[in-house]
Write an enzyme that holds these catalytic residues in place. Sequence first.
Site, PDB file in Angstrom:
ATOM      1  N   ARG A  86       0.839  -1.199   0.000  1.00 11.95           N
ATOM      2  CA  ARG A  86       0.000   0.000   0.000  1.00 11.95           C
ATOM      3  C   ARG A  86       0.876   1.251   0.000  1.00 11.95           C
ATOM      4  NH1 ARG A  86      -4.688   0.117   4.238  1.00 11.95           N
ATOM      5  NH2 ARG A  86      -5.324   1.801   2.837  1.00 11.95           N
ATOM      6  N   CYS A 132      -0.872   6.615   8.783  1.00 18.71           N
ATOM      7  CA  CYS A 132      -1.261   5.333   8.197  1.00 18.71           C
ATOM      8  C   CYS A 132      -2.291   5.661   7.127  1.00 18.71           C
ATOM      9  CB  CYS A 132      -1.799   4.380   9.256  1.00 18.71           C
ATOM     10  SG  CYS A 132      -3.139   5.057  10.263  1.00 18.71           S
TER      11      CYS A 132
END
Length: 282
Positions: free
Chosen positions: A179, A235
Site C-alpha cells: 500500500r 497510516c
Amino acid sequence: MSYIIRVDELQEMVNGNDGVVLVDVRFQLNDEAPGRKQYIKSHIPGAVYLALNRDLASKVKKHGGNHPLPDLDEFVAKLGNIGIDNNTTVVVYDKENDMFAARLWWLLHYVGHEKVYVLEGGFNQWVEAGNEVTNEITPLQKKTFRPKVRTDLTVTMEEVKDKIYNRQAVVIDSRSKDRYLGIHEPMYRKAGHIPGAVNFFWKDIFTDKGTWKSVEELKRHFATIPKNEEIIVSCGSGVSACPNIIALKQAGYENVKLYPGSFSDWISYDENDIELDENILS
C-alpha cells in the site's frame, strides 16, 4: 514505562480491584457489526464495549480522513459514562494484537489519562489461557473524567507538509509495503504515500508468537530513526498508526505525534503530491 499488560498480569490486577475498567474494542473495518456481536456473545467479565466508528471517531467529512478524531466533549462524556475517571486504571483489548485497542489507548493518552494499558494478545489470548468469559453486561458506575488535552501530540496536514518541506520531522507510514508503494490500494481512490514518508508496517512490531517485541528488539527495529527527531506517525486514517506510536514510545522515543487524518486526509487535497517510490531513511 510499559503500556502493554500480559494476560497473567491482568488476572492479578482485576482480582478484587474495583478501580479497573476493561474496554472491549473488537471491530472490523469492512463490517462494524461483528465486533459488537462478539462482545454480546462473550467478553472478559466486567468489560464494556466501544466501537471505532461510533465512539473512537467522528463523522467523515470532505477533509480529516476516514476516521477523524471524535468530538472531545462527547468522548470525555463517554469515558465518564463507562466508569472512567482520572484515577481509573484502563485496560483495552481487541480480538488479538489489532489496531483498535491502540487507537483507544492513544485517545486516552491524548486527553491526559495516565494509566492505560493494551492487553497483549487480546481476547483470544485471554481465552487460550483458560480464563473465564461471560455474556453478562456489567452495570456501569458513572464517574467524571477531567481532560487535560495534549494538543501537541497531533499535527495537521499543513504542518506535515511544512515539516516535510523543511526537513523538520520524520514521517512514518504504518501501512503495508504494497500500500505504501501504491502496488495495492483497497481503501482509497489514490495510491502511494505522502512524499518523504518512510515505511514501518505496524504489524512488524510483533513477534511470530503474537507477542509485542521487547524493548531491545523495538530499538533495533526503529534504529534508522534518530532519537532527537520529531516523529510524525501516519497510516491510512489514523488507526494503525497508533500501535507504532506505542512501540516507538516503548523504544524510548519521546517526540512522537499522530497525523490523525493520515493518507486519507492527505489525498483529500487535490494539490498534494503523492510518491510511489520507496524512501529509505539514512
